[in-house]
Structures are given as structure tokens and as C-alpha cells.
Design a protein around this motif. Structure first.
Motif, PDB file in Angstrom:
ATOM      1  N   ASN A   1      37.004  11.804  -6.669  1.00 26.48           N
ATOM      2  CA  ASN A   1      36.333  13.016  -7.135  1.00 26.48           C
ATOM      3  C   ASN A   1      37.000  13.575  -8.393  1.00 26.48           C
ATOM      4  O   ASN A   1      37.101  14.790  -8.571  1.00 26.48           O
ATOM      5  N   GLY A   2      37.463  12.652  -9.245  1.00 26.15           N
ATOM      6  CA  GLY A   2      38.179  13.047 -10.457  1.00 26.15           C
ATOM      7  C   GLY A   2      37.258  13.508 -11.576  1.00 26.15           C
ATOM      8  O   GLY A   2      36.104  13.883 -11.366  1.00 26.15           O
ATOM      9  N   MET A   3      37.784  13.409 -12.815  1.00 26.58           N
ATOM     10  CA  MET A   3      37.074  13.929 -13.987  1.00 26.58           C
ATOM     11  C   MET A   3      35.892  13.055 -14.414  1.00 26.58           C
ATOM     12  O   MET A   3      35.062  13.487 -15.201  1.00 26.58           O
ATOM     13  N   GLY A   4      35.788  11.837 -13.898  1.00 24.34           N
ATOM     14  CA  GLY A   4      34.671  10.966 -14.262  1.00 24.34           C
ATOM     15  C   GLY A   4      34.897  10.245 -15.588  1.00 24.34           C
ATOM     16  O   GLY A   4      35.857  10.515 -16.315  1.00 24.34           O
ATOM     17  N   ILE A   5      33.974   9.323 -15.885  1.00 21.21           N
ATOM     18  CA  ILE A   5      34.076   8.502 -17.099  1.00 21.21           C
ATOM     19  C   ILE A   5      32.798   8.656 -17.900  1.00 21.21           C
ATOM     20  O   ILE A   5      31.690   8.505 -17.363  1.00 21.21           O
ATOM     21  N   ASP A   6      32.941   8.949 -19.157  1.00 24.57           N
ATOM     22  CA  ASP A   6      31.782   9.103 -20.035  1.00 24.57           C
ATOM     23  C   ASP A   6      31.006   7.792 -20.123  1.00 24.57           C
ATOM     24  O   ASP A   6      31.595   6.706 -20.094  1.00 24.57           O
ATOM     25  N   LYS A   7      29.691   7.898 -20.235  1.00 29.22           N
ATOM     26  CA  LYS A   7      28.819   6.716 -20.253  1.00 29.22           C
ATOM     27  C   LYS A   7      29.210   5.731 -21.351  1.00 29.22           C
ATOM     28  O   LYS A   7      29.240   4.520 -21.133  1.00 29.22           O
ATOM     29  N   LYS A   8      29.523   6.229 -22.536  1.00 27.71           N
ATOM     30  CA  LYS A   8      29.816   5.348 -23.666  1.00 27.71           C
ATOM     31  C   LYS A   8      31.149   4.618 -23.506  1.00 27.71           C
ATOM     32  O   LYS A   8      31.407   3.632 -24.202  1.00 27.71           O
TER      33      LYS A   8
END
Length: 443
Positions: free
Chosen positions: A376-383
Motif C-alpha cells: 500500500n505504498g506510494m505506487g509507480i507512475d504509468k510511464k
């Protein structure tokens, strides 16, 4: 690592290079032949424009023409061809000079140096089929003689002529009556003396371009060969360093194992068990660096999975871990170190990027093994999702690396998954978290 001797590279390149040069020479010769035909075609066309002024043909068969009169004398056997040429040197000289002047004047603007010759090859009396020429006779030739004759064409025509005294009065000075029906054959020859210089001048750009291409390939090969050689030395140096480091690790690891075993006998502590498991893992990793080490045979067991997450819990007590082993069997036939590397890197990646709750599951569906790690972290940008598996790549926030690391963890995961013909799926949303789902064929 298999090493190829430099001489094999050199031999292979030399063969292909010689083949390339041979092909280029072959096509250059073909182009040269085409250029030769073109030059001769131009020369032939120019000669055709003035040949009626140079040759003995129907337009010049006049009774006051010296050559025509000479042929008539030969037919009437008044003299031989050799005698006729000896008696009229001025005529042949004048014809040759005139032909030289006309030919030079028409070819000079083109830069051609042309030699030209006309031979009478046959004077055949049709009634008796007697040929009055025992050998061809040159009736016209430019000052520059032909050495490599190129025949332009062959021509022939028939001439029929008679003379009869019809007067009843006696005539002492009148010529005897005659009737001649004969065929004349002649051959024309041409030579462009400066053909080589003309052809090379026109083909110089092609020749120069081919030479530059060959030199460029040669220089490029030399640079490439030197670069490969340098990189090969660097790789060997790196391998030697890794082998040396691996060898030096053996003694400290063996000492740690000995110490852990002694501590385990004296103290029954979870911390000692944790240290021993980590030393065992370190030893397995060290063994993978050896150059003659067989592939690891120990499969990944359910208890390895549980202990792995328990060890992570001890190091990260503020993190909540959830584990799911959804398989009937207690172990999977994949090397322990490979699966541990995948799980550890994915979990540690989630922790580094802000995850406080991590779920890791191992399950089997339709002859495929699935390993899934969710945070449930900061996530990864699509690009950036297509870039994170690159070696040394690290996610940047506001032009700053906010987390520690070398950027090789996910690269290692990708290498292991590719080795087993698997695939990786990423589901991520900024500020909400990330899910890595790994699928590996598993019969």
C-alpha cells in the motif's frame, strides 16, 4: 565464459572482406564493359556521320576517281593491286590525311583519340567467281595506326559496267570493248586509343566511392575489434575479481556458521536461528558466484516461505505482513535461492517505497505458479512501469532519489523470471499501492 581467440574473428572478417571486394571488383568490371560499349557506340555513330566522305562506296564510284580507275585496271588485268598502290602514293597519302583531319575534328570536342581504317577484302568478278585480291588491301587509314582493331561493319555491293565502240569508222585510240559485273566487299575498323583514360575519368567517382566504403569498413572493423577486445578484458577482469571475492568469502562464512552452531547449542534463541538462516542464505548466494558450482538442487519449501517473512517481520516490526501458501504440496520444484530472491526483492521494494501492509501469496492455477506481492505504498507512475526492470534504474520523485539502493533488485527478479519463461504484470496507482504478479509455467 567461453572465449573465442582473436584470430578466428580476424579470419572470419578477412573472408567476408575479400568476398565483398571480389563482388565490388566483379560489378566494377561489368560497369567498365558497359562504359566500353557506350564509348564505342558514340564513336560508331560519329563515324557513320562522315563515312560517306571516307569510304569507297556508290557515291564515289566516278570514272575520274583514281581508286575506281585502279579497280577497273585490276579487273582488266592491266596491273596488279600492288602496282596500283606503288604508282599512286600521293593519292593514298592525301586520302589518309584528309580522313585524319576530319576524324580528329569531330572527336576532339569529346576528348576521344580515334584510329580508323577501311580495308577492301574482295573484288569478285561475278562471271568467273575470280577474286582479284589475294589479301585485304587498306585503302584508308588515319595517321595513328590501329593496334586493337574493333570492326564496325562489313559492306558489299555489286557494280555492273560495260563499254562498246558503236562507230562504224575505225578508231585506233579507242579502248577495247569490255563488260564487267563485279562485287566489292570492304570492312571498316575503329579503335578508341584512350579508352582506359576516358572510362576511368567517368568511373572515378564510383571507384573512389568503392574505395572509401572499403576503407570505412576496414576502419570500422578495427575500431570494433579493439572495443570488443577491451570489453572482453574488462569482463575477464570482473570475473576474476568476483572469483577472488567469492573465494575470500568462504572463510568468514564458514567461521560464522561455526559460531552460529556453537551459539545454538548454548542458547535456544530466535535471534540465533535468524542469524543462522541468513548465514545459510549468504552461503548459497556465495556459491552461485563460483565458476564450477553445480546448479542448486534444493527446492523452495513452505517453511522457507514462512521463515522468510518472519525474518522480515523481525527487521521491520512496524510493517504488517500477510502470507498465503495456496498449494497442496509443501514444496515447489524451483531453486530455493531463485524464489527467495524474487520474494525478498519485491517485498523490500514495497517497504522502501512506503508500504506499511504487505501481502505475499504463492499459488498454483492451471499448471502455472503465481507469486503475488501487494503493498500500500506510494505506487509507480504509468510511464515508469516499463523502466523499473532496467539495471540500475531507480524511481525519481521531484528530480531526487528518495530511497536507498542500487537499482538492481527488480532487474534480478526480471532475469530469474525470464530464465523460467515466465512473465510479470504490474498493477499500480499513485498513492494507493502496487501489485506485482509473477506467472511461471509449472506442470
Amino acid at each position: 565464459m567461453k572465449a573465442y581467440k582473436p584470430k578466428y574473428y580476424l579470419i572470419a572478417f578477412s573472408l567476408f572482406y575479400l568476398l565483398l571486394i571480389g563482388i565490388m571488383i566483379f560489378y566494377f568490371i561489368q560497369v567498365l564493359e558497359l562504359k566500353k560499349k557506350e564509348i564505342h557506340s558514340i564513336a560508331h555513330n560519329k563515324i557513320d556521320e562522315i563515312e560517306n566522305k571516307l569510304s569507297f562506296d556508290k557515291k564515289s564510284k566516278k570514272k575520274d576517281n583514281i581508286l575506281y580507275q585502279g579497280i577497273m585496271d585490276v579487273l582488266q588485268k592491266k596491273k596488279t593491286v600492288a602496282e596500283f598502290k606503288i604508282e599512286n602514293p600521293e593519292y593514298f597519302e592525301q586520302v589518309n590525311q584528309d580522313a585524319t583531319h576530319k576524324i580528329d575534328s569531330i572527336f576532339q570536342p569529346l576528348g576521344y583519340q580515334v584510329s580508323y581504317r577501311i580495308d577492301l577484302t574482295s573484288i569478285m568478278l561475278n562471271t568467273t567467281k575470280e577474286n582479284f585480291l589475294t589479301a585485304p588491301i587498306t585503302i584508308l587509314e588515319t595517321n595513328q595506326k590501329i593496334h586493337n582493331a574493333h570492326r564496325v561493319n562489313t559492306s558489299e555491293w555489286e557494280v555492273e559496267e560495260s563499254s562498246q565502240n558503236k562507230s562504224d569508222e575505225p578508231c585506233l585510240d579507242c579502248p577495247a570493248d569490255y563488260s564487267n559485273h563485279f562485287t566489292i566487299k570492304q570492312e571498316k575498323y575503329i579503335e578508341v586509343r584512350n579508352f582506359n583514360s576516358l572510362a576511368l575519368h567517368d568511373l572515378l567517382p564510383l571507384l573512389l566511392g568503392s574505395f572509401l566504403i572499403c576503407m570505412f569498413i576496414l576502419i570500422l572493423y578495427f575500431i570494433t575489434y579493439k572495443t570488443i577486445k577491451k570489453k572482453e578484458e574488462e569482463v575477464w577482469s570482473l570475473h576474476n575479481m568476483v572469483d577472488n571475492v567469492s573465494h575470500e568469502f568462504k572463510l568468514p562464512i564458514a567461521t560464522l556458521k561455526y559460531g552460529c552452531n556453537n551459539l545454538k547449542q548454548e542458547y535456544d534463541s530466535p535471534t540465533v536461528a535468524l542469524i543462522q538462516r541468513q548465514v545459510d542464505r549468504l552461503e548459497r548466494l556465495q556459491n552461485q558466484l563460483g565458476i564450477n558450482v553445480h546448479e542448486e538442487k534444493r527446492p523452495f519449501h513452505q517453511k522457507d516461505f514462512i521463515q522468510l517473512t518472519e525474518d522480515l517481520s523481525l527487521r521491520n516490526q512496524e510493517i504488517t505482513f500477510k502470507t498465503v501458501w495456496n498449494l497442496e504440496e509443501k514444496e515447489i520444484p524451483f531453486p530455493q535461492t531463485a524464489i527467495e530472491t524474487i520474494v525478498l526483492n519485491l517485498i523490500e521494494n514495497g517497504i522502501k517505497y512506503g508500504g506499511t501492509t504487505l501481502r505475499c501469496s504463492v499459488e498454483k492455477k492451471e499448471n502455472k505458479l503465481y507469486i503475488e506481492v501487494t503493498d500500500n505504498g506510494m505506487g509507480i507512475d504509468k510511464k515508469e512501469q516499463s523502466l523499473i526492470f532496467r539495471k540500475f534504474y531507480r524511481i525519481i520523485h521531484n528530480n531526487v532519489h528518495n530511497t536507498l539502493g542500487l537499482g538492481i533488485g527488480l532487474y534480478q527478479v526480471k532475469q530469474i523470471v525470464d530464465e523460467y519463461q515466465g512473465s510479470i504484470q504490474i498493477k499500480s496507482k499513485l498513492t494507493e499501492g502496487t501489485t506485482f504478479r509473477i506467472c511461471i509455467p509449472y506442470a
